[in-house]
Scaffold this motif. Sequence first.
Motif, PDB file in Angstrom:
ATOM      1  N   HIS A   1       3.191 176.844 161.618  1.00  0.00           N
ATOM      2  CA  HIS A   1       2.048 175.980 161.288  1.00  0.00           C
ATOM      3  C   HIS A   1       2.087 174.707 162.139  1.00  0.00           C
ATOM      4  O   HIS A   1       1.076 174.319 162.764  1.00  0.00           O
ATOM      5  CB  HIS A   1       2.099 175.638 159.797  1.00  0.00           C
ATOM      6  N   ASP A   2       3.231 174.046 162.200  1.00  0.00           N
ATOM      7  CA  ASP A   2       3.353 172.809 162.971  1.00  0.00           C
ATOM      8  C   ASP A   2       3.213 173.070 164.460  1.00  0.00           C
ATOM      9  O   ASP A   2       2.656 172.241 165.197  1.00  0.00           O
ATOM     10  CB  ASP A   2       4.704 172.135 162.688  1.00  0.00           C
ATOM     11  N   LEU A   3       3.711 174.226 164.922  1.00  0.00           N
ATOM     12  CA  LEU A   3       3.609 174.565 166.331  1.00  0.00           C
ATOM     13  C   LEU A   3       2.145 174.745 166.740  1.00  0.00           C
ATOM     14  O   LEU A   3       1.692 174.218 167.753  1.00  0.00           O
ATOM     15  CB  LEU A   3       4.398 175.850 166.623  1.00  0.00           C
ATOM     16  N   VAL A   4       1.402 175.494 165.933  1.00  0.00           N
ATOM     17  CA  VAL A   4      -0.019 175.702 166.225  1.00  0.00           C
ATOM     18  C   VAL A   4      -0.772 174.382 166.178  1.00  0.00           C
ATOM     19  O   VAL A   4      -1.624 174.108 167.027  1.00  0.00           O
ATOM     20  CB  VAL A   4      -0.628 176.716 165.229  1.00  0.00           C
ATOM     21  N   ALA A   5      -0.449 173.540 165.205  1.00  0.00           N
ATOM     22  CA  ALA A   5      -1.118 172.242 165.098  1.00  0.00           C
ATOM     23  C   ALA A   5      -0.852 171.384 166.327  1.00  0.00           C
ATOM     24  O   ALA A   5      -1.744 170.669 166.797  1.00  0.00           O
ATOM     25  CB  ALA A   5      -0.647 171.514 163.841  1.00  0.00           C
ATOM     26  N   SER A   6       0.344 171.464 166.883  1.00  0.00           N
ATOM     27  CA  SER A   6       0.655 170.675 168.078  1.00  0.00           C
ATOM     28  C   SER A   6      -0.147 171.135 169.281  1.00  0.00           C
ATOM     29  O   SER A   6      -0.500 170.349 170.152  1.00  0.00           O
ATOM     30  CB  SER A   6       2.160 170.753 168.386  1.00  0.00           C
ATOM     31  N   PHE A   7      -0.461 172.430 169.362  1.00  0.00           N
ATOM     32  CA  PHE A   7      -1.275 172.925 170.464  1.00  0.00           C
ATOM     33  C   PHE A   7      -2.720 172.441 170.345  1.00  0.00           C
ATOM     34  O   PHE A   7      -3.340 172.055 171.324  1.00  0.00           O
ATOM     35  CB  PHE A   7      -1.266 174.461 170.495  1.00  0.00           C
ATOM     36  N   PHE A   8      -3.250 172.459 169.138  1.00  0.00           N
ATOM     37  CA  PHE A   8      -4.639 172.071 168.962  1.00  0.00           C
ATOM     38  C   PHE A   8      -4.864 170.598 169.283  1.00  0.00           C
ATOM     39  O   PHE A   8      -5.915 170.219 169.750  1.00  0.00           O
ATOM     40  CB  PHE A   8      -5.091 172.337 167.529  1.00  0.00           C
ATOM     41  N   THR A   9      -3.877 169.753 169.041  1.00  0.00           N
ATOM     42  CA  THR A   9      -4.095 168.331 169.224  1.00  0.00           C
ATOM     43  C   THR A   9      -4.298 167.952 170.687  1.00  0.00           C
ATOM     44  O   THR A   9      -4.779 166.870 170.973  1.00  0.00           O
ATOM     45  CB  THR A   9      -2.905 167.524 168.668  1.00  0.00           C
ATOM     46  N   SER A  10      -3.971 168.800 171.629  1.00  0.00           N
ATOM     47  CA  SER A  10      -4.209 168.511 173.042  1.00  0.00           C
ATOM     48  C   SER A  10      -5.659 168.762 173.435  1.00  0.00           C
ATOM     49  O   SER A  10      -6.086 168.350 174.505  1.00  0.00           O
ATOM     50  CB  SER A  10      -3.282 169.363 173.917  1.00  0.00           C
ATOM     51  N   PHE A  11      -6.400 169.455 172.624  1.00  0.00           N
ATOM     52  CA  PHE A  11      -7.752 169.872 172.993  1.00  0.00           C
ATOM     53  C   PHE A  11      -8.794 169.400 171.989  1.00  0.00           C
ATOM     54  O   PHE A  11      -9.882 168.972 172.373  1.00  0.00           O
ATOM     55  CB  PHE A  11      -7.787 171.401 173.087  1.00  0.00           C
ATOM     56  N   ASP A  12      -8.488 169.460 170.718  1.00  0.00           N
ATOM     57  CA  ASP A  12      -9.464 169.127 169.700  1.00  0.00           C
ATOM     58  C   ASP A  12      -9.524 167.623 169.465  1.00  0.00           C
ATOM     59  O   ASP A  12      -8.522 166.926 169.573  1.00  0.00           O
ATOM     60  CB  ASP A  12      -9.115 169.819 168.380  1.00  0.00           C
ATOM     61  N   PRO A  13     -10.696 167.111 169.112  1.00  0.00           N
ATOM     62  CA  PRO A  13     -10.820 165.681 168.818  1.00  0.00           C
ATOM     63  C   PRO A  13     -10.191 165.343 167.474  1.00  0.00           C
ATOM     64  O   PRO A  13     -10.015 166.208 166.621  1.00  0.00           O
ATOM     65  CB  PRO A  13     -12.343 165.473 168.785  1.00  0.00           C
TER      66      PRO A  13
END
Length: 409
Positions: free
Chosen positions: A50-62
Motif C-alpha cells: 500500500h505504501d509503495l503504491v502510494a509513493s509512486f502515485f505522489t510523483s504524478f498525481d496532484p
Amino acid sequence: MNFPFYIARRYLFSKKSTHAINIISCISAVGVAVATMALVVTLSVFNGFHDLVASFFTSFDPQIELVPAEGKTASADDPLLQKVRKLPEVDVASECVKDQALAIYKGKQTMVWVMGVDDNFERMSRIDDILYGDGTFLLQAANLNFAVVGIRLAETLGMNANWDGNLMIYAPRKTGQLDLANPSDGFVVDSLISPGVVFMVKQGKYDRDHVIVPITMARTLFEQQGMLSSLQIRLKNGSDLNAVKEKMQNIVGDRYRVLDRYEQQADTFRIMKVEKFIAYIFLTFILIVASFNIIGSISMLIIDKKDDVVTLRNLGATDRQISRIFLFEGRLISFFGALAGILIGLLLCWLQQQFGIVALGQSSGTFVVDAYPVSVHPEDVLVVFATVIAVGFLAVWYPVRYFSRRLLG
C-alpha cells in the motif's frame, strides 16, 4: 491477589502428573503464536505494498484535484474555480484536459489517454523525478507540439526516449455529421514530436497508455475550447491538507468533487484494502483452528486436577471460582501465545526491512522492488492482539463450563 488467577498461573507453569499435558499446552501456545505471527507479517506486507503504491502515485498525481460532479468537463473560468485558485494555501493551480484518442506511430497503433496540461504542470507535480532520457520536460515551442509518453506505451509503439518522426493522434469529432464517403473527416488529427524523454511512474495505469501534451493542443483535439477536465492543486508547505480540502468543498458545493491523492486512486486502494481484509479473515480462521488445541489442553488439565479441586472445595472455593481457574488457564495460554507471536512477527518484519530476506524474484531488477515491502502499522498490531485474545477467550469459555459440570460436578 485474584485467587483463580493465582492458581491458574501456578497450574500453567507447574509440572503435571501426565507429561502429555505439558506437551499439549506448549503445542497450544505455539499454534496460537504461529497464527499470530502470520497475521502480523501478512498485514505488514499488505501495508508495505500500500505504501509503495502510494509513493509512486505522489510523483504524478496532484495533492488535490477538483473534477466536475456531473459530466466530463467544466468551464475553465468558472467563478467557483477562480475562488479556489485565490485561496492563500494554494501554491500552484494547473488546468488539465483529459480524454481518450487513437495514437499511431510508424504503422503501430493503440488507444491512449491524452492528458493536456498547462505551463504550471511542471511546478505542480514532481514530473522531473520520473523522467528518463537525454531531453527535458518540454511540451510546446513556437508552433511545435511535443509529447511525453509513458515508458510502456513507448515500448508498445516501438519508440525510445528520443523517438524520431511524428506521433499521430486521432480523436472523433464531437460536432457535425460523419461523411461516409470520407470517414477520415470524422476525426480531428494532430501530430506530436519527442522532447527526448519518457516518464515512468512504475504503475501500468499510467505507463502503458498516457501521453502528456500541451493543453492548447488537447482542447483543439477534443473540441473543448475554454474547458477543463480537472483543476489540479499543489498546496504551500505546512498547509493542512484535510482542512484546505474541506474549505474547497465548501466553496464549490456539489458542483465539483474535491479529491486527495488516495481518493483519486480510490479503486486501487479499495482493492488493496479488500485483499488485506480477506487475508485477515482467512488467517483468523486458522487462528480459530489453532485455538482448539487449547480446548484439549484444558480438558486434560481438568481431569488431572480433580483431586486438587476436591481440596479447593474443602478450603471453601466455590464452583464458580474453580471454573474461573481453568478459564484463566486457557486465557493465559492465548495471551502468551499472542505475545510471543507478535514479538516474532515484528522481528521477522524488521529483518525483512533491513535485509530483504524474502525476494520477489530470482534476479534483481525484475520487479519494482527486489524484496517484499513491509510496513508495520501499530493499529494493525493492536487489532491482531485483540483478535487473538478474543478468539482465545471465546474458545475456552464453553468447553470449560461443559467439562467443569461433567467432570467436576
